[in-house]
Write a protein that holds these residues in place. Structure first.
Motif, PDB file in Angstrom:
ATOM      1  N   THR A  88       0.301  -0.963  -0.045  1.00 20.12           N
ATOM      2  CA  THR A  88       0.174  -0.310  -0.107  1.00 20.12           C
ATOM      3  C   THR A  88       0.600   1.185   0.114  1.00 20.12           C
ATOM      4  O   THR A  88       1.846   0.855   0.773  1.00 20.12           O
ATOM      5  CB  THR A  88      -1.023   0.298   0.984  1.00 20.12           C
ATOM      6  N   LEU A  89       0.636   1.800  -0.916  1.00 19.30           N
ATOM      7  CA  LEU A  89       1.677   3.217  -0.498  1.00 19.30           C
ATOM      8  C   LEU A  89       0.152   4.565  -0.485  1.00 19.30           C
ATOM      9  O   LEU A  89      -0.776   4.545  -1.509  1.00 19.30           O
ATOM     10  CB  LEU A  89       1.845   3.414  -2.473  1.00 19.30           C
ATOM     11  N   ASP A  90       0.410   5.503   1.000  1.00 19.37           N
ATOM     12  CA  ASP A  90      -0.456   6.621   0.849  1.00 19.37           C
ATOM     13  C   ASP A  90       0.170   7.524  -0.361  1.00 19.37           C
ATOM     14  O   ASP A  90       1.479   7.263  -1.196  1.00 19.37           O
ATOM     15  CB  ASP A  90       0.622   7.294   1.683  1.00 19.37           C
ATOM     16  N   CYS A  91      -0.242   8.799  -0.950  1.00 16.49           N
ATOM     17  CA  CYS A  91      -0.880   9.656  -2.038  1.00 16.49           C
ATOM     18  C   CYS A  91      -1.847  10.963  -1.008  1.00 16.49           C
ATOM     19  O   CYS A  91      -2.119  11.250  -0.274  1.00 16.49           O
ATOM     20  CB  CYS A  91      -0.509   9.127  -3.240  1.00 16.49           C
ATOM     21  N   THR A  92      -1.215  11.674  -2.430  1.00 18.10           N
ATOM     22  CA  THR A  92      -1.999  13.162  -2.214  1.00 18.10           C
ATOM     23  C   THR A  92      -2.961  12.739  -3.770  1.00 18.10           C
ATOM     24  O   THR A  92      -4.013  13.431  -3.792  1.00 18.10           O
ATOM     25  CB  THR A  92      -1.056  14.239  -2.096  1.00 18.10           C
ATOM     26  N   ASN A  93      -2.134  11.449  -4.558  1.00 22.13           N
ATOM     27  CA  ASN A  93      -3.272  12.279  -6.464  1.00 22.13           C
ATOM     28  C   ASN A  93      -2.509  10.597  -6.678  1.00 22.13           C
ATOM     29  O   ASN A  93      -2.264  10.285  -7.134  1.00 22.13           O
ATOM     30  CB  ASN A  93      -2.030  12.968  -7.386  1.00 22.13           C
ATOM     31  N   ALA A  94      -4.222  10.032  -6.118  1.00 21.62           N
ATOM     32  CA  ALA A  94      -4.437   8.593  -6.205  1.00 21.62           C
ATOM     33  C   ALA A  94      -4.104   7.931  -8.107  1.00 21.62           C
ATOM     34  O   ALA A  94      -3.110   7.098  -8.576  1.00 21.62           O
ATOM     35  CB  ALA A  94      -5.489   7.752  -5.648  1.00 21.62           C
ATOM     36  N   PRO A  95      -4.743   8.853  -8.850  1.00 24.49           N
ATOM     37  CA  PRO A  95      -4.896   8.216 -10.159  1.00 24.49           C
ATOM     38  C   PRO A  95      -3.170   8.323 -10.800  1.00 24.49           C
ATOM     39  O   PRO A  95      -2.909   7.428 -11.766  1.00 24.49           O
ATOM     40  CB  PRO A  95      -5.790   9.565 -10.954  1.00 24.49           C
ATOM     41  N   SER A 114      -1.743  -1.122  -3.712  1.00 25.91           N
ATOM     42  CA  SER A 114      -3.015  -0.452  -3.303  1.00 25.91           C
ATOM     43  C   SER A 114      -2.464   1.073  -3.401  1.00 25.91           C
ATOM     44  O   SER A 114      -1.744   1.547  -2.582  1.00 25.91           O
ATOM     45  CB  SER A 114      -3.652  -0.554  -1.857  1.00 25.91           C
ATOM     46  N   ILE A 115      -3.329   1.977  -3.732  1.00 27.60           N
ATOM     47  CA  ILE A 115      -2.885   3.088  -3.029  1.00 27.60           C
ATOM     48  C   ILE A 115      -3.691   4.324  -3.000  1.00 27.60           C
ATOM     49  O   ILE A 115      -4.801   4.152  -3.285  1.00 27.60           O
ATOM     50  CB  ILE A 115      -2.488   3.794  -4.920  1.00 27.60           C
ATOM     51  N   LEU A 116      -3.219   4.731  -1.719  1.00 25.01           N
ATOM     52  CA  LEU A 116      -4.513   5.264  -0.775  1.00 25.01           C
ATOM     53  C   LEU A 116      -4.116   6.863  -1.285  1.00 25.01           C
ATOM     54  O   LEU A 116      -3.236   7.136  -0.325  1.00 25.01           O
ATOM     55  CB  LEU A 116      -4.721   4.834   0.288  1.00 25.01           C
ATOM     56  N   LYS A 117      -5.496   7.409  -0.717  1.00 23.45           N
ATOM     57  CA  LYS A 117      -5.358   9.299  -0.811  1.00 23.45           C
ATOM     58  C   LYS A 117      -4.869   9.842   0.681  1.00 23.45           C
ATOM     59  O   LYS A 117      -5.739   8.954   1.507  1.00 23.45           O
ATOM     60  CB  LYS A 117      -6.263  10.195  -1.432  1.00 23.45           C
ATOM     61  N   VAL A 118      -4.155  10.302   1.301  1.00 13.26           N
ATOM     62  CA  VAL A 118      -4.424  10.206   3.003  1.00 13.26           C
ATOM     63  C   VAL A 118      -3.890  12.132   2.855  1.00 13.26           C
ATOM     64  O   VAL A 118      -3.146  12.404   1.983  1.00 13.26           O
ATOM     65  CB  VAL A 118      -2.939   9.711   3.868  1.00 13.26           C
ATOM     66  N   PRO A 119      -4.628  12.340   4.160  1.00 11.48           N
ATOM     67  CA  PRO A 119      -4.315  13.566   4.323  1.00 11.48           C
ATOM     68  C   PRO A 119      -2.746  14.557   4.452  1.00 11.48           C
ATOM     69  O   PRO A 119      -2.855  15.513   4.735  1.00 11.48           O
ATOM     70  CB  PRO A 119      -5.331  14.450   5.283  1.00 11.48           C
ATOM     71  N   GLU A 120      -1.814  13.584   5.091  1.00 14.55           N
ATOM     72  CA  GLU A 120      -0.537  14.789   5.614  1.00 14.55           C
ATOM     73  C   GLU A 120       0.494  13.825   4.170  1.00 14.55           C
ATOM     74  O   GLU A 120      -0.156  13.321   3.894  1.00 14.55           O
ATOM     75  CB  GLU A 120      -0.168  13.513   6.681  1.00 14.55           C
ATOM     76  N   PRO A 121       1.048  15.274   4.411  1.00 15.62           N
ATOM     77  CA  PRO A 121       2.176  15.028   3.356  1.00 15.62           C
ATOM     78  C   PRO A 121       3.520  13.978   3.822  1.00 15.62           C
ATOM     79  O   PRO A 121       3.318  13.301   4.916  1.00 15.62           O
ATOM     80  CB  PRO A 121       2.946  16.051   3.380  1.00 15.62           C
ATOM     81  N   LYS A 122       4.065  13.407   3.317  1.00 10.51           N
ATOM     82  CA  LYS A 122       5.263  12.435   2.998  1.00 10.51           C
ATOM     83  C   LYS A 122       6.291  12.674   3.817  1.00 10.51           C
ATOM     84  O   LYS A 122       6.802  14.473   3.135  1.00 10.51           O
ATOM     85  CB  LYS A 122       6.131  11.674   1.576  1.00 10.51           C
ATOM     86  N   THR A 123       6.559  12.721   4.734  1.00  6.95           N
ATOM     87  CA  THR A 123       7.807  13.488   5.393  1.00  6.95           C
ATOM     88  C   THR A 123       9.067  13.060   5.574  1.00  6.95           C
ATOM     89  O   THR A 123       9.661  13.739   6.293  1.00  6.95           O
ATOM     90  CB  THR A 123       7.319  13.708   7.043  1.00  6.95           C
ATOM     91  N   ALA A 124       9.472  11.424   4.763  1.00  7.74           N
ATOM     92  CA  ALA A 124      10.363  11.129   5.692  1.00  7.74           C
ATOM     93  C   ALA A 124      10.317   9.570   4.434  1.00  7.74           C
ATOM     94  O   ALA A 124       9.901   9.006   4.015  1.00  7.74           O
ATOM     95  CB  ALA A 124      10.837  10.269   6.748  1.00  7.74           C
ATOM     96  N   LYS A 125      12.115   9.227   4.731  1.00  9.20           N
ATOM     97  CA  LYS A 125      11.826   8.008   4.076  1.00  9.20           C
ATOM     98  C   LYS A 125      11.327   6.865   3.963  1.00  9.20           C
ATOM     99  O   LYS A 125      11.531   6.558   4.436  1.00  9.20           O
ATOM    100  CB  LYS A 125      14.063   7.929   3.874  1.00  9.20           C
ATOM    101  N   ASN A 126      10.850   5.997   3.394  1.00 11.63           N
ATOM    102  CA  ASN A 126      10.295   4.960   2.656  1.00 11.63           C
ATOM    103  C   ASN A 126      11.247   4.345   4.198  1.00 11.63           C
ATOM    104  O   ASN A 126      12.782   3.892   3.484  1.00 11.63           O
ATOM    105  CB  ASN A 126      10.273   4.055   2.378  1.00 11.63           C
ATOM    106  N   ARG A 127      10.860   2.812   4.841  1.00 11.39           N
ATOM    107  CA  ARG A 127      11.461   2.192   5.788  1.00 11.39           C
ATOM    108  C   ARG A 127      10.829   0.682   4.495  1.00 11.39           C
ATOM    109  O   ARG A 127      11.594   0.156   5.039  1.00 11.39           O
ATOM    110  CB  ARG A 127      10.497   1.761   6.736  1.00 11.39           C
ATOM    111  N   LEU A 128      10.852   0.802   3.741  1.00 15.08           N
ATOM    112  CA  LEU A 128       9.608  -0.227   3.176  1.00 15.08           C
ATOM    113  C   LEU A 128       9.991  -0.243   1.088  1.00 15.08           C
ATOM    114  O   LEU A 128       9.334   1.482   1.636  1.00 15.08           O
ATOM    115  CB  LEU A 128       8.609  -1.246   3.098  1.00 15.08           C
ATOM    116  N   HIS A 129      11.058  -0.107   0.384  1.00 13.82           N
ATOM    117  CA  HIS A 129      10.408   0.101  -0.782  1.00 13.82           C
ATOM    118  C   HIS A 129      10.092  -1.017  -1.782  1.00 13.82           C
ATOM    119  O   HIS A 129      10.832  -1.941  -1.612  1.00 13.82           O
ATOM    120  CB  HIS A 129      11.336   0.985  -1.116  1.00 13.82           C
TER     121      HIS A 129
END
Length: 146
Positions: free
Chosen positions: A8-15, A71-86
């Motif tokens: 699952t990836l959190d995002c601001t723009n799922a499309p 799964s790509i899901l819109k969330v309200p908060e921005p990305k703030t740090a490096k991914n711990r899983l990629h």
């Protein structure tokens, strides 16, 4: 029994991210679960706030059923740090190390054209890249194929 995983990836723009990851992985939009004919029909069954939209998420799958669902899901908060899983994209093929590296370089160029960014090149081994929203992933040579 082994477990199946979804990523699952959190995002601001799922499309936007769905288009990028379909290009990057060769994935397709996952069909809605039965008995629904569309994702919008499936989404409508949930008692969600009015400002939630089916466009706030995307579900992708490997058309061959091998790779994990994404799964790509819109969330309200921005990305703030490096991914711990990629995600590592492994470029298949055989040949000399130079030929294999050239395929990795070609794939990284293709993904830049699709909206990705090269963050670091470890020449001869892998590229660290970011998708259009800054989620890190790597591009490297995969197992040799015939």
């Amino acid at each position: 029994m082994t477990a199946h995983i979804d990523l699952t990836l959190d995002c601001t723009n799922a499309p936007l991210l769905a288009d990028f990851w379909k290009t990057a992985l060769g994935y397709i939009d996952e069909p809605p679960p039965a008995p629904f004919e569309t994702r919008a029909q499936w989404f409508a069954q949930f008692d969600l706030p009015e400002d939630d939209s089916v466009d706030d998420a995307a579900w992708l799958c490997d058309p061959h059923g091998v790779g994990p669902r994404l799964s790509i899901l819109k969330v309200p908060e921005p990305k703030t740090a490096k991914n711990r899983l990629h995600i590592d994209i492994r470029v298949p093929g055989h040949g000399s190390p130079e030929e294999r590296w050239e395929r990795v370089r070609t794939e990284s160029v293709r993904l830049v054209t699709a909206g990705g960014t090269v963050l670091h090149e470890d020449t001869g081994h892998h590229f660290v890249m970011a998708d259009p929203e800054g989620n890190e992933f790597c591009v490297a040579a995969g197992p040799a194929t015939n």
